[in-house]
Scaffold this motif. Sequence first.
Motif: not given
Length: 367
Positions: A124-145
């Motif tokens: 359960l705890e290690i999933g926090i990494s992916f949750f944060m990565i996916l959220s950051a990726f969605a945010l950054l992909s709108s302004v970066l390749p």
Amino acid sequence: MSKDTEHTYNNSSHSQANESDANEIGDKRLIDDSAYQPSVAEGKDVGKPVMADDTEATESLEDEDFSEDMSEADKETIKKVANDDNLSQAKSYASILVEQVMDAKETFERSLGSLFTSAFTAGLEIGISFFMILSAFALLSSVLPSQYAIVLASLLYPIGFIIVVIGQSLLFTEQTSLLSLPVLNKIEPLHKLLRLWGIVIAGNIVGGCLFAALMIGLGLNMQLFSVSDIDTYAEHILGFRWWVIFGSAILAGWMMGVTAWLVTSARDTLSRIVLVTLITGSIGFLGLHHSIVGNIEIFSALLYGNTVSLGRYLLFLVVILVGNTVGGVVFVAVLKNRTFLFQIEKVKEQTASKQAESKTSINTRRP
């Protein structure tokens, strides 16, 4: 002659007389005045040895901590090289390895329910990494390749690992090399190791899948990321041939084994956090394949995405589990353990040489 000078002269004469007597009877004990230095600031009495405040696990080694086939001489040698009570220096190689063996031995003695619960919590705890990565990726992909957004988002990879390692939950890739050490040293049988690995893997995977089902679904409804983001990230993980994924998993398992080694070598929590951040951050930055995080990444795409099938998910999981195991056991546990055994042999040879020299010196003094 002044009183102080006379006192110093008398002490010096007395010391020389004692040393002469010791030589005459062949006493080979070393006189180490530094071990009897008084410390006024710490309130220690003059003449008492200065002892370390920290008691390492390696200082309380008992005979039952060793293999039954091990000789008494080998046991005493290991106790000698593993003793580490100098807090001003880094832990010795032997101290780290023996401490890991003892920690792993304690894990072998835990109940099955305790092991599964701890492993489930880690999943359960290690999933926090992916949750944060996916959220950051969605945010950054709108302004970066997309490729740059993935790399930058992956810098959040260490978050879940810090929670797991500092919280002392059982994560398979961290425990892979650690748990194999008692087997390599013939303290525990192989079948118990395989059973233990199975419990830890099962707990990690079930916890990770539950996290993906609940939290990734929550993130979709919170519009932190989209289905296309999940698919894009999954293809970033799966878009290689199987042997490339296998090699990447070996390297990731190796680095996780090194992480366990470095965490044991550190003496404080802050140092451990820094070490975990550096190593796991490198795994995320390089895009290496970690079985437990990878399970969450691909299972999320299986549940909510459109590109991953069940067969593809299962094949991927088997390949990276085997790769992580090979990396952790072969490149960390086996090599570190062999180095330790070579060190033990060297100490035994030095001890035997000193004993021979001592006997020769005593015999030459006899009339």
